[in-house]
Design a protein around this motif. Sequence first.
Motif, short mmCIF file in Angstrom:
data_model
loop_
_atom_site.label_atom_id
_atom_site.label_comp_id
_atom_site.label_asym_id
_atom_site.label_seq_id
_atom_site.Cartn_x
_atom_site.Cartn_y
_atom_site.Cartn_z
N PRO A 130 2.64 -75.11 33.74
CA PRO A 130 1.99 -75.96 34.75
C PRO A 130 2.38 -75.55 36.16
O PRO A 130 3.36 -74.83 36.38
CB PRO A 130 2.49 -77.37 34.42
CG PRO A 130 3.26 -77.25 33.15
CD PRO A 130 3.64 -75.84 32.98
N ARG A 131 1.59 -76.01 37.12
CA ARG A 131 1.90 -75.68 38.51
C ARG A 131 3.19 -76.36 38.97
O ARG A 131 3.99 -75.79 39.68
CB ARG A 131 0.74 -76.12 39.40
CG ARG A 131 -0.51 -75.26 39.23
CD ARG A 131 -1.65 -75.75 40.10
NE ARG A 131 -2.83 -74.89 39.96
CZ ARG A 131 -3.98 -75.14 40.54
NH1 ARG A 131 -4.13 -76.21 41.29
NH2 ARG A 131 -5.00 -74.32 40.37
N SER A 132 3.36 -77.63 38.60
CA SER A 132 4.59 -78.36 38.92
C SER A 132 5.26 -78.72 37.60
O SER A 132 4.99 -79.79 37.04
CB SER A 132 4.30 -79.60 39.76
OG SER A 132 3.68 -79.25 40.98
N ALA A 133 6.09 -77.82 37.09
CA ALA A 133 6.65 -77.98 35.76
C ALA A 133 8.05 -78.57 35.82
O ALA A 133 8.82 -78.31 36.75
CB ALA A 133 6.69 -76.63 35.05
N THR A 134 8.39 -79.38 34.81
CA THR A 134 9.73 -79.90 34.66
C THR A 134 10.53 -79.01 33.72
O THR A 134 9.97 -78.12 33.06
CB THR A 134 9.69 -81.33 34.10
OG1 THR A 134 9.06 -81.31 32.80
CG2 THR A 134 8.88 -82.25 35.02
N ARG A 135 11.82 -79.27 33.65
CA ARG A 135 12.67 -78.44 32.79
C ARG A 135 12.27 -78.58 31.32
O ARG A 135 12.25 -77.60 30.58
CB ARG A 135 14.14 -78.83 32.99
CG ARG A 135 15.11 -78.01 32.13
CD ARG A 135 16.54 -78.31 32.53
NE ARG A 135 16.88 -79.70 32.31
CZ ARG A 135 17.39 -80.17 31.16
NH1 ARG A 135 17.59 -79.36 30.15
NH2 ARG A 135 17.69 -81.44 31.05
N SER A 136 11.95 -79.79 30.90
CA SER A 136 11.57 -80.00 29.50
C SER A 136 10.28 -79.26 29.15
O SER A 136 10.09 -78.86 28.00
CB SER A 136 11.40 -81.50 29.23
OG SER A 136 10.40 -82.05 30.07
N GLU A 137 9.40 -79.07 30.13
CA GLU A 137 8.17 -78.32 29.88
C GLU A 137 8.40 -76.82 29.88
O GLU A 137 7.71 -76.08 29.16
CB GLU A 137 7.12 -78.67 30.95
CG GLU A 137 6.63 -80.11 30.88
CD GLU A 137 5.72 -80.46 32.04
OE1 GLU A 137 4.83 -81.32 31.86
OE2 GLU A 137 5.91 -79.89 33.14
N LYS B 147 1.04 -72.92 46.64
CA LYS B 147 2.37 -73.03 47.26
C LYS B 147 2.53 -74.38 47.96
O LYS B 147 3.59 -74.99 47.90
CB LYS B 147 2.56 -71.90 48.28
CG LYS B 147 2.79 -70.53 47.64
CD LYS B 147 3.02 -69.47 48.69
CE LYS B 147 3.25 -68.11 48.06
NZ LYS B 147 3.47 -67.04 49.10
N LYS B 148 1.48 -74.84 48.62
CA LYS B 148 1.56 -76.13 49.29
C LYS B 148 1.73 -77.27 48.28
O LYS B 148 2.49 -78.20 48.49
CB LYS B 148 0.29 -76.39 50.12
CG LYS B 148 0.21 -75.52 51.38
CD LYS B 148 -1.04 -75.84 52.18
CE LYS B 148 -1.11 -74.98 53.44
NZ LYS B 148 -2.31 -75.27 54.22
N ARG B 149 0.99 -77.16 47.14
CA ARG B 149 1.14 -78.20 46.11
C ARG B 149 2.56 -78.18 45.52
O ARG B 149 3.13 -79.22 45.22
CB ARG B 149 0.13 -77.97 45.00
CG ARG B 149 -1.32 -78.21 45.43
CD ARG B 149 -2.22 -78.27 44.21
NE ARG B 149 -3.62 -78.33 44.61
CZ ARG B 149 -4.44 -77.32 44.53
NH1 ARG B 149 -4.02 -76.15 44.08
NH2 ARG B 149 -5.71 -77.44 44.90
N ALA B 150 3.10 -76.96 45.34
CA ALA B 150 4.46 -76.86 44.78
C ALA B 150 5.49 -77.41 45.73
O ALA B 150 6.50 -77.95 45.31
CB ALA B 150 4.78 -75.41 44.42
#
Length: 409
Positions: A217-224, A406-409
């Motif tokens: 994903p674009r904004s991924a968590t550690r669990s993902e 990059k802006k979304r991240a």
Amino acid sequence: MGTHYATTPFGRRSLTLAHVASQAIAKTRPPEKAVHKWNVFRAICTGKSRIGVSERALAVLDALLSFHPETVLTGDGLIVFPSNQQLSLRAHGMAPATLRRHLAALVDAGLIVRRDSPNGKRYARKDRGGEVELAFGFDLSPLVVRAEEFEAWAEEVHAEERALKLVRERITLCRRDIAKMITTGVEEGVPTRRAGQGPADWTEIHTLYRAIMARIPRSATRSELEPIAEELSLLADEVLMLLETHVKTQIPNGNESQTERHIQNSNPDSPIELEPGFPKKQGARSEPTSEPRRMPEGSYPLGMILDACPDIVDYAKGGIANWRDFLATAAVVRPMLGVSPSAWEEAQAAMGEVQAAVVVAAILQKGAAINSAGGYLRELTRKAEAAEFSIGPMLMALIGARKRDKKRA
């Protein structure tokens, strides 16, 4: 005569059980306990996601702390009583309605406690000696009582950020290793199937690799990210095993001298010919390998193309420093994408060698957004033959998409 602090807020504000709990916590503060207010504030900023407050609310808390004259929070004088006008100025000119909303958020989060006066105003009553005898405003006692809790949350957030950074580094390393090992496998003609087992060819391995990367994903968590990193690590081990098995087969009694001679005989700068049966055009002159190819006439700068299509660098054997490196890497990527030799020949004839290579890099960059790379290239070839295709808008769109990501991240 004892001092009585109001339990309920002034006006139409309602009292909740959370407010009662915050007031009860404030009463448990030991009189001798002291904490550094800015250390507590930094811990709250770090753990804001656990506490449930926004950056704007923290700006208001910063302003409130600035009205306390001491750096250390201790004793009984922990009530600050600035007016909304003064508080707004120190909160960088925040609007009154926004200020009230964020003050309520701080109260609901249990960071401060309201001590409202009978008429709702904030003020302090002093004795004859000039000392504050009674104050009405915001009580900072919860910051002292919960200081250890905030610091523990900050440590947890730091540990989570470090773990996320490590898994991202792992994915980056696996991505680089897999891409370059696939390139080596294609260039050296390493077989992928042993004893009837294994993937059919390197295109299948590359397709599997791109499918795994497309799930990030674009904004991924550690669990993902952790399961994706594990899959990439397993794939990298399997690809490395294919290369090592091939090396052992080619050099069964390998030693340092044989390995050294093998490296010396290879030429990493030579263009890669993946299709021996494809005839060269008559009259074409080979350029010396020691001199990098200049920018072709009418083409865009190489730096701009790499900025729009950075994924192709992962498939370069030693990086892309000039047009020769770019064209050689595009020749490696083309069969991985499933583009047939005939489609490639038609694209080069209609667009030119360089523009066709740029289109291949763009197709690679778009990844899963293109279902059939060969069909997409043929459609662009048809438009190029009709003078309806220009590569500039494609590059601009890719650069714009990367900036938005990059802006979304």
